[in-house]
Design a protein around this motif. Structure first.
Motif: not given
Length: 249
Positions: A38-40, A222-224, A241-249
């Motif tokens: 996962v990653g932006a 991943m990031a950058e 799941r809430e913790e993982m959603f928080a990775w993306f702000g």
């Protein structure tokens, strides 16, 4: 096993639009491990998948399958190890050919194209049995042009076709991104069953965080161009799941 050592990929090196897509990535993926990536957008996920597949070669570093260095091998020469499913359901099949003909081509994926694998009754029965696992009734439509099917049907068939020939590594590049929820469920369920049955080493890219939480036994963010989180099976199972959603702000 997939081993990536100090993988770097720079596009347009030395130019004003130079991009460092991958930055010193070191990664080992064990046999039969199911990794979810996962990653932006722009984080390097697809570039990493392309490096594993051989679609692009790294600027630096090494790619090793088991004990064999495949760094300089192009995509078609890695096909004896790697099968890949893309985001676009239209990309993995020959639309004007029948379902059965598409499966025959898939069965010859890593071989010289001759007449060694014909469409005899045994091959037809094997294809019907595989397709019946989907529960879509397509096993009774083997002569139908595959291009006349829905995107979800084609994507599910593409997954099955990936396993018609020898493969050890399955790369899933957002395979459900273009599908409706019901079709996506069928495709992911099919993928999960095949991965377990055939003990495939698998890398899945997804933007669907629910799928990222549900599937696989390892989770990488991943990031950058770098790996910033790498959760093993126990850590992934304890992740909310809430913790993982928080990775993306």
């Amino acid at each position: 096993m997939i081993t990536l050592r100090n993988i770097q990929k720079t596009f347009n090196r030395g130019q004003a639009n130079e991009i460092s897509a991958l930055r010193s990535v070191d990664l080992t993926i064990k046999d039969a491990e199911f990794v979810v990536l996962v990653g932006a957008n722009g984080s390097g996920k697809t570039t990493l998948l392309n490096v594993i597949a051989g679609a692009i070669l790294p600027s630096e570093g090494r790619v090793i399958f088991d004990q064999e260095d495949v760094t300089l091998l192009p995509e078609h020469q890695r096909s004896r190890w790697v099968a890949r499913v893309f985001q676009n359901p239209l990309g993995g099949t020959a639309p004007d050919l029948s379902i059965l003909d598409n499966f025959r081509l898939a069965a010859l994926r890593t071989q010289k194209k001759g007449l060694r694998i014909g469409i005899n009754q045994a091959f037809k029965a094997k294809v019907k049995d595989r397709i019946a696992l989907l529960g879509l009734g397509l096993e009774n439509k083997l002569q139908q042009p595959i291009g006349s099917l829905s995107g979800g049907q084609r994507q599910a068939l593409t997954l099955l076709m990936c396993t018609m020939d020898q493969t050890d590594i399955l790369l899933l590049d957002e395979p459900t991104a273009a599908l409706d929820p019901k079709s996506a469920e069928i495709v992911m369920g099919t993928a999960e069953n095949l991965i377990k049955e055939l003990k495939l080493t698998t890398v899945l890219i997804t933007h669907n965080l629910q799928d990222a939480h549900r599937y696989g036994n390892r989770l990488i963010q991943m990031a950058e161009g770098q790996v910033i989180r790498d959760l093993n099976q126990a850590e992934k199972e304890n992740l909310k799941r809430e913790e993982m959603f928080a990775w993306f702000g």
